[in-house]
Motif scaffolding. Structure first.
Motif, PDB file in Angstrom:
ATOM      1  N   VAL A   1       0.846  -1.201   0.000  1.00  0.00           N
ATOM      2  CA  VAL A   1       0.000   0.000   0.000  1.00  0.00           C
ATOM      3  C   VAL A   1       0.876   1.243   0.000  1.00  0.00           C
ATOM      4  O   VAL A   1       0.649   2.180  -0.778  1.00  0.00           O
ATOM      5  N   MET A   2       1.917   1.226   0.828  1.00  0.00           N
ATOM      6  CA  MET A   2       2.766   2.423   0.922  1.00  0.00           C
ATOM      7  C   MET A   2       3.469   2.712  -0.406  1.00  0.00           C
ATOM      8  O   MET A   2       3.648   3.869  -0.781  1.00  0.00           O
ATOM      9  N   ILE A   3       3.885   1.657  -1.103  1.00  0.00           N
ATOM     10  CA  ILE A   3       4.524   1.892  -2.411  1.00  0.00           C
ATOM     11  C   ILE A   3       3.541   2.603  -3.332  1.00  0.00           C
ATOM     12  O   ILE A   3       3.887   3.585  -3.996  1.00  0.00           O
ATOM     13  N   TYR A   4       2.303   2.120  -3.319  1.00  0.00           N
ATOM     14  CA  TYR A   4       1.313   2.750  -4.195  1.00  0.00           C
ATOM     15  C   TYR A   4       0.980   4.159  -3.730  1.00  0.00           C
ATOM     16  O   TYR A   4       0.712   5.038  -4.546  1.00  0.00           O
ATOM     17  N   VAL A   5       0.994   4.370  -2.423  1.00  0.00           N
ATOM     18  CA  VAL A   5       0.761   5.727  -1.925  1.00  0.00           C
ATOM     19  C   VAL A   5       1.839   6.661  -2.462  1.00  0.00           C
ATOM     20  O   VAL A   5       1.567   7.745  -2.974  1.00  0.00           O
ATOM     21  N   MET A   6       3.069   6.175  -2.383  1.00  0.00           N
ATOM     22  CA  MET A   6       4.174   7.004  -2.850  1.00  0.00           C
ATOM     23  C   MET A   6       4.065   7.264  -4.349  1.00  0.00           C
ATOM     24  O   MET A   6       4.224   8.395  -4.814  1.00  0.00           O
ATOM     25  N   LEU A   7       3.777   6.204  -5.109  1.00  0.00           N
ATOM     26  CA  LEU A   7       3.607   6.384  -6.553  1.00  0.00           C
ATOM     27  C   LEU A   7       2.449   7.333  -6.830  1.00  0.00           C
ATOM     28  O   LEU A   7       2.523   8.194  -7.705  1.00  0.00           O
ATOM     29  N   GLY A   8       1.368   7.159  -6.063  1.00  0.00           N
ATOM     30  CA  GLY A   8       0.208   8.023  -6.262  1.00  0.00           C
ATOM     31  C   GLY A   8       0.552   9.473  -5.982  1.00  0.00           C
ATOM     32  O   GLY A   8       0.161  10.370  -6.730  1.00  0.00           O
ATOM     33  N   TRP A   9       1.317   9.704  -4.931  1.00  0.00           N
ATOM     34  CA  TRP A   9       1.684  11.084  -4.629  1.00  0.00           C
ATOM     35  C   TRP A   9       2.565  11.670  -5.728  1.00  0.00           C
ATOM     36  O   TRP A   9       2.432  12.827  -6.104  1.00  0.00           O
TER      37      TRP A   9
ATOM     38  N   ILE B   1      -2.078   3.205 -10.939  1.00  0.00           N
ATOM     39  CA  ILE B   1      -1.594   4.395 -10.234  1.00  0.00           C
ATOM     40  C   ILE B   1      -2.461   5.601 -10.595  1.00  0.00           C
ATOM     41  O   ILE B   1      -2.850   6.392  -9.728  1.00  0.00           O
ATOM     42  N   LEU B   2      -2.768   5.705 -11.879  1.00  0.00           N
ATOM     43  CA  LEU B   2      -3.621   6.817 -12.299  1.00  0.00           C
ATOM     44  C   LEU B   2      -4.987   6.720 -11.626  1.00  0.00           C
ATOM     45  O   LEU B   2      -5.552   7.721 -11.166  1.00  0.00           O
ATOM     46  N   ALA B   3      -5.488   5.493 -11.548  1.00  0.00           N
ATOM     47  CA  ALA B   3      -6.792   5.298 -10.910  1.00  0.00           C
ATOM     48  C   ALA B   3      -6.724   5.729  -9.448  1.00  0.00           C
ATOM     49  O   ALA B   3      -7.669   6.332  -8.918  1.00  0.00           O
ATOM     50  N   ILE B   4      -5.610   5.461  -8.795  1.00  0.00           N
ATOM     51  CA  ILE B   4      -5.462   5.881  -7.392  1.00  0.00           C
ATOM     52  C   ILE B   4      -5.572   7.397  -7.286  1.00  0.00           C
ATOM     53  O   ILE B   4      -6.264   7.929  -6.423  1.00  0.00           O
ATOM     54  N   VAL B   5      -4.909   8.085  -8.212  1.00  0.00           N
ATOM     55  CA  VAL B   5      -4.935   9.553  -8.163  1.00  0.00           C
ATOM     56  C   VAL B   5      -6.341  10.082  -8.419  1.00  0.00           C
ATOM     57  O   VAL B   5      -6.848  10.935  -7.689  1.00  0.00           O
ATOM     58  N   VAL B   6      -6.966   9.559  -9.467  1.00  0.00           N
ATOM     59  CA  VAL B   6      -8.265  10.113  -9.854  1.00  0.00           C
ATOM     60  C   VAL B   6      -9.355   9.693  -8.872  1.00  0.00           C
ATOM     61  O   VAL B   6     -10.204  10.493  -8.490  1.00  0.00           O
ATOM     62  N   LEU B   7      -9.323   8.418  -8.454  1.00  0.00           N
ATOM     63  CA  LEU B   7     -10.329   7.965  -7.496  1.00  0.00           C
ATOM     64  C   LEU B   7     -10.187   8.706  -6.180  1.00  0.00           C
ATOM     65  O   LEU B   7     -11.176   9.033  -5.519  1.00  0.00           O
ATOM     66  N   GLY B   8      -8.952   8.988  -5.797  1.00  0.00           N
ATOM     67  CA  GLY B   8      -8.727   9.647  -4.521  1.00  0.00           C
ATOM     68  C   GLY B   8      -9.235  11.079  -4.521  1.00  0.00           C
ATOM     69  O   GLY B   8      -9.548  11.631  -3.479  1.00  0.00           O
ATOM     70  N   GLY B   9      -9.313  11.660  -5.674  1.00  0.00           N
ATOM     71  CA  GLY B   9      -9.669  13.077  -5.755  1.00  0.00           C
ATOM     72  C   GLY B   9      -8.415  13.816  -6.145  1.00  0.00           C
ATOM     73  O   GLY B   9      -7.462  13.868  -5.385  1.00  0.00           O
ATOM     74  N   MET B  10      -8.427  14.374  -7.365  1.00  0.00           N
ATOM     75  CA  MET B  10      -7.188  14.898  -7.906  1.00  0.00           C
ATOM     76  C   MET B  10      -6.623  16.008  -7.052  1.00  0.00           C
ATOM     77  O   MET B  10      -7.323  16.928  -6.660  1.00  0.00           O
TER      78      MET B  10
ATOM     79  N   LEU C   1      -4.534  13.051   0.902  1.00  0.00           N
ATOM     80  CA  LEU C   1      -5.209  12.032   1.702  1.00  0.00           C
ATOM     81  C   LEU C   1      -6.039  11.120   0.807  1.00  0.00           C
ATOM     82  O   LEU C   1      -6.121   9.909   1.043  1.00  0.00           O
ATOM     83  N   GLY C   2      -6.634  11.715  -0.205  1.00  0.00           N
ATOM     84  CA  GLY C   2      -7.429  10.926  -1.144  1.00  0.00           C
ATOM     85  C   GLY C   2      -6.602   9.811  -1.755  1.00  0.00           C
ATOM     86  O   GLY C   2      -7.068   8.681  -1.905  1.00  0.00           O
ATOM     87  N   VAL C   3      -5.348  10.121  -2.093  1.00  0.00           N
ATOM     88  CA  VAL C   3      -4.457   9.110  -2.667  1.00  0.00           C
ATOM     89  C   VAL C   3      -4.285   7.951  -1.689  1.00  0.00           C
ATOM     90  O   VAL C   3      -4.337   6.783  -2.081  1.00  0.00           O
ATOM     91  N   VAL C   4      -4.135   8.279  -0.414  1.00  0.00           N
ATOM     92  CA  VAL C   4      -3.955   7.222   0.585  1.00  0.00           C
ATOM     93  C   VAL C   4      -5.193   6.326   0.614  1.00  0.00           C
ATOM     94  O   VAL C   4      -5.086   5.095   0.544  1.00  0.00           O
ATOM     95  N   VAL C   5      -6.348   6.958   0.706  1.00  0.00           N
ATOM     96  CA  VAL C   5      -7.591   6.182   0.780  1.00  0.00           C
ATOM     97  C   VAL C   5      -7.738   5.297  -0.454  1.00  0.00           C
ATOM     98  O   VAL C   5      -8.031   4.102  -0.360  1.00  0.00           O
ATOM     99  N   ALA C   6      -7.504   5.887  -1.621  1.00  0.00           N
ATOM    100  CA  ALA C   6      -7.669   5.121  -2.865  1.00  0.00           C
ATOM    101  C   ALA C   6      -6.640   4.007  -2.963  1.00  0.00           C
ATOM    102  O   ALA C   6      -6.954   2.908  -3.437  1.00  0.00           O
TER     103      ALA C   6
END
Lengths: 282, 428, 304
Positions: free
Chosen positions: B128-136, B357-366, B370-375
């Motif tokens: 999850v943390m790797i994806y959080v970092m990529l998402g950020w 990763i893109l889905a994480i960004v967009v789903l989280g709220g661009m 925090l949105g990235v973390v949740v997504a």
């Protein structure tokens, strides 16, 4: 050309922008034909003309959005001397030459607050002060003071344009007239020498439009800014302009002070057609 | 049909039934070639087999599902309208967001201590943390600067292969590779961005997608350089400031140095904290940048490029900086990925990774950190939870992506905090 | 020389298929300004349905090749168009007013969904069908290299040409075409003129799906093998073709498809088959660097 910025009042009338034989063609259409114009500092110069006369095209050529087919636009910059605007990258027109424009269909940053809009306008100065973010990242003093200065400037124009109350509101949520004022305030934050306003009075109510008149006079007289104005609202144009240039189908058909323009037969003809000569519409 | 629905509240029962019947009919048509008919291999030759009962079941499910959904939606709408009437016009700021952020942070710090016996939990949390970092990282490019990047995984790959190659060939360690890999990824970002960033949005999307594929295909085919499809194995794991995580052997190890019993979990937990620190630094870095001129400029470019030009901003450089910083963060994440896995291959850097990763960004709220973390939690855990019915999990994953987007088009957390405020007292 | 002609024929065939799929991308982009990421998977669904229908026809004893192909085309177009309609209805219509990225994500979700749905219902194994139109003409032999033109290649190229003609007529001459082009220009105004924008968009998706269906059927007949994962690569190639030609431009999509087909077949033959996709994307980047709106795209004049 003097190398320093001398105080405002006694500089009025000094030549700022020189347009020489500007022609702009789109394919077969000649949008501007051999247009020449001189714009002085501390004065208000208006461009009027019927829809499609080439006014906005003229602005686009001036501010680097279009490259003119032939002709030159020369800015007499008090520090850098003469600069050819038509040979600069478009962002240099505002950054280096100090020519800043507003847009006919307002272009704010709608999801950012009014204050943020005004801070963005000071990007170049701030970016330099933040040493391209490196000093800024560590919160160094030089950057902090630059940021204070930027806020102070924004605050000054917010106050002058009566936008203080809504400084923290997203710009896109505000009324049309307010958005016009924000756009002008934002342009002023760039510290322009020449301010190009594209129909700033469009959609304003009479009171707002009177305030605009006052603001334009204030900017040109007190701050010695050159103001170039495209406007359809003759209440604004005739009251504030020092000089008016009339365009029709890309050609300059008349030039002069408001009184001269009001009585010019060619202008009346362009606005009203051949047969009728009704005075009050001009 | 009798009017049993009170006054307002939209269509009646007949309309609802009609609507559901429509859905059922369409489902029948959709199902005939896919569910009712299918081809099976009979001794090397295809034959058509039928499953009519399944089709009926499918259509019935769709019919009832649609009815239930519509009733639920109607109900929600009425409730929402009622609440809206009760609420004042100006929407208050949302302090709970901040508190949620702190809560998540606190939880992420104590997580490995709470679950130290459960390696699987810590491992999943690391993912999850790797994806959080990529998402950020991608959030800088997509959320702030508004540039659609479909090949982000390329920069992740650059980071991973940089560590993989430098460590196996030249014996570089994790920490000294980190800046090199970041710089290299940023360099690649500039290399790609410089000629292409003037393209308009969707063209940029395909160009970045193409770039991602180019990088992957080179990794697959240039065997001498990258090991080809077999990838790079036995990449050294990061050490605890020089102390390896290993059973006692020659030289001090982490366990022997601290005088504790060796346990394989130590490394897992250590890796978790490494990525946690990296991610937190990333977060801090971005939060700072966002308030600096460059960050505000990114958002301005997203909002209106033409206006930016008219204000004298060099739009290309601003975009390039966003691209490079996003790429650099992707590179960091890649180094960590390689160090954690100990093995990398082009398989890990396919387009669907970019899409996730893109889905994480967009789903989280661009633009929302925090949105990235949740997504990221959602998108990593959904397939993990679905392991029990693994055949369906990617199907569910796709469906969930559609549903969340339709439900909240602005993303889960779609609020933007201003970078500067005039009226301090208005601050929560 | 012989090999050159042969690759030209192969490239043309491949390009025709890409072009047909690209048309769907470009049409959808033209009308709602977004990338239909699930379009490649629509093509895959069509190919899978084609396998089922062809097998079924074989079992029913309909063995006349032209008849079988015609029936298959009709059936596959029908079902695929419904898929196209449903995709629009579920994943795009609710997001018409959302930001540009929201439909893109739901489209990616749809693509994942369709792939896995087909994998679940039809199985993950590659589906082979027996060769329907074996053989072809041997055009000539040059330096010991004989150039072949397969019947299937003739079919693909001629069907593509016919479709293009029908399609251009549809877009330029019919009232649906006018409505479709009006929606591209200004949806609000089109709606004010009493045209049902939603329906026009739905039809556009169905039309795009129908073209993908034709491509799917022909690829099934041409290659004889199909599986659930062919949509992604074909989709990306076709999307690249649409962008290369200038997205929103119908002739551009076809041109882009042909160019990409050519690049692939020549690069595979003369240089290295492993790097053919690298070449495709590399050339796309190069072209866009010098012509940012694609080959036939209208240059975007920034209206300020």
């Amino acid at each position: 050309m003097s190398n320093t910025l001398t105080p405002a009042a006694n500089q009025g009338g000094k030549l700022l922008l020189e347009v020489e034989h500007l022609t702009m063609r789109f394919g077969g259409l000649t949008a501007l034909n051999d247009l020449s114009l001189a714009v002085p500092a501390g004065k208000i110069t208006s461009i009027i003309g019927p829809n499609g006369a080439g006014k906005t095209t003229f602005f686009n050529c001036l501010t680097g959005f279009y490259k003119p087919t032939t002709g030159n636009v020369r800015m007499h910059h008090p520090q850098y001397g003469p600069l050819l605007l038509n040979q600069m990258p478009s962002y240099h027109v505002a950054r280096k030459a100090g020519v800043v424009r507003t847009f006919q269909n307002i272009r704010l940053f709608p999801n950012m607050t009014v204050l943020e809009n005004l801070i963005v306008a000071q990007h170049n100065a701030l970016q330099r002060a933040s040493r391209f973010s490196i000093a800024g990242l560590f919160g160094q003093a030089g950057y902090k003071s630059a940021r204070e200065a930027a806020l102070a400037k924004a605050l000054m124009w917010l106050t002058r344009l009566k936008l203080l109350d809504i400084a923290d509101t997203a710009a896109g949520n505000l009324s049309y007239g307010t958005q016009r004022r924000i756009e002008i305030a934002r342009a002023l934050c760039v510290d322009p020498l020449l301010l190009c306003l594209d129909e700033p009075a469009a959609g304003l109510n009479p009171r707002e439009s009177a305030e605009l008149n006052e603001l334009l006079l204030y900017l040109s007289r007190e701050h010695n800014k050159g103001v170039l104005l495209i406007e359809h609202d003759m209440n604004v144009v005739m009251r504030v302009s020092d000089h008016i240039c009339v365009l029709n189908f890309g050609n300059k058909i008349a030039e002069g002070n408001p009184a001269q323009i009001q009585n010019d037969p060619d202008v009346i003809k362009a606005y009203l057609g051949e047969d009728e000569t009704d005075q009050e519409a001009a | 049909m009798t009017a049993f629905i009170p006054d307002h509240s939209g269509p009646g029962m007949t309309a609802r039934l009609k609507d559901a019947t429509g859905v059922a009919v369409v489902s029948l048509f959709l199902g005939i070639p896919m569910i009712a008919l299918h081809t099976v291999d009979v001794g090397g030759v295809l034959a058509v087999a039928t499953r009519w009962p399944w089709l009926i079941a499918f259509a019935v499910t769709m019919f009832t599902g649609r009815l239930v959904l519509q009733f639920a939606l109607d109900h929600l709408k009425i409730n929402k309208a009622r609440r809206e009437r009760a609420r004042p016009a100006v929407r208050a700021t949302r302090p709970w967001l901040k508190w949620t952020g702190y809560a998540v942070l606190g939880f992420s710090i104590v997580l490995p201590i709470m679950c130290s016996g459960n390696r699987y939990v810590v491992d999943t949390a690391t993912t999850v943390m790797i994806y959080v970092m990529l998402g950020w990282g991608l959030n800088v490019v997509v959320g702030l600067a508004g540039l659609l990047d479909l090949g982000y995984v390329a920069f992740y790959a650059v980071g991973a292969y940089t560590y993989g190659l430098l460590s196996t060939h030249f014996g570089w360690g994790f920490w000294e590779t980190l800046p090199v890999a970041g710089a290299l990824a940023a360099g690649f970002g500039i290399l790609l961005g410089w000629p292409t960033l003037r393209l308009r949005g969707d063209y940029l999307a395909i160009v970045t997608l193409g770039f991602g594929e180019i990088v992957r295909l080179i990794l697959v085919n240039w065997t001498d350089f990258s090991g080809g499809p077999n990838g790079i194995g036995s990449i050294p794991r990061p050490t605890f400031f020089g102390l390896p995580f290993a059973p006692a052997g020659d030289g001090p190890t982490f366990a022997s140095f601290f005088g504790i019993e060796y346990a394989p979990e130590h490394r897992v937990i250590f890796l978790y904290y490494v990525i946690l620190v990296l991610a937190l630094l990333t977060n801090l870095f971005i939060a700072r940048l966002r308030k600096l001129p460059v960050g505000i400029a990114w958002e301005a470019v997203r909002e209106d490029e033409v206006a930016c030009k008219a204000l004298g901003m060099n739009v290309t450089n601003i975009k390039l900086s966003a691209f490079a910083i996003g790429a650099m963060l992707g590179g960091f994440a890649g180094v960590f990925f390689a160090a954690r896995q100990g093995f990398i291959s082009p398989e890990s850097f396919v387009f669907s990774e970019s899409a996730t990763i893109l889905a994480i960004v967009v789903l989280g709220g661009m633009g929302s950190q925090l949105g990235v973390v949740v997504a990221a939690i959602l998108l990593v855990l959904l397939p993990e939870l679905g392991r029990d019915f693994s055949e369906y999990r990617m199907l569910m994953f796709g469906a969930a992506m559609i549903l969340i987007m339709v439900w909240r088009p602005g993303g889960l957390i779609a609020s933007r905090a201003p970078t500067v405020r005039l009226h301090k007292e208005a601050q929560p | 020389m012989g090999q050159f002609i042969q690759q030209l024929i192969n490239g043309l065939t491949l390009g025709a298929v890409y072009g047909l799929i690209a048309l769907g991308y470009t049409m959808v982009y033209g009308i709602i300004g977004m990338i239909n990421f699930a379009h490649g998977d629509i093509y895959m669904v069509a190919a899978i349905i084609a396998v089922t229908v062809l097998t079924l026809l074989g079992a029913l004893g309909i063995s006349a090749v032209p008849l079988a192909i015609l029936i298959t085309l009709a059936v596959v177009i029908f079902f695929t168009a419904i898929y196209g309609w449903s995709v629009e209805r579920v994943a795009y219509r609710p997001l018409r007013k959302a930001s540009r990225l929201a439909p893109l994500i739901s489209a990616i979700g749809m693509s994942i969904f369709l792939q896995n749905m087909v994998q679940l219902t039809q199985g993950a194994r590659v589906k082979p069908i027996h060769a329907m139109m074996p053989g072809g003409f041997e055009l000539f032999t040059h330096d010991g290299f004989s150039v072949h033109l397969a019947y299937t290649q003739i079919m693909i190229i001629s069907v593509t040409i016919i479709l293009l003609a029908v399609f251009s007529y549809l877009i330029t001459r019919t009232s649906f075409g006018r409505q479709q082009r009006a929606c591209e220009q200004d949806q609000t105004m089109t709606a004010l003129l009493g045209i049902n924008v939603d329906r026009t968009i739905s039809y556009t998706f169905m039309l795009g799906a129908a073209l993908a269906a034709v491509a799917g059927v022909m690829v099934t007949v041409y290659y004889g093998v199909v599986d659930f994962s062919i949509g992604f690569v074909a989709g990306i190639k076709a999307f690249t073709a649409a962008v290369l030609g200038g997205i929103g431009s119908l002739p551009g999509a076809m041109l882009g498809g042909l160019i990409i087909g050519m690049i692939e077949s020549f690069w595979s033959a003369y240089l290295s088959p492993e790097y053919k996709d690298v070449a495709t994307f590399g050339i796309l980047i190069l072209v866009l660097m010098f012509r940012p709106s694609g080959l036939l795209g209208r240059p975007e004049v920034e209206k300020v």
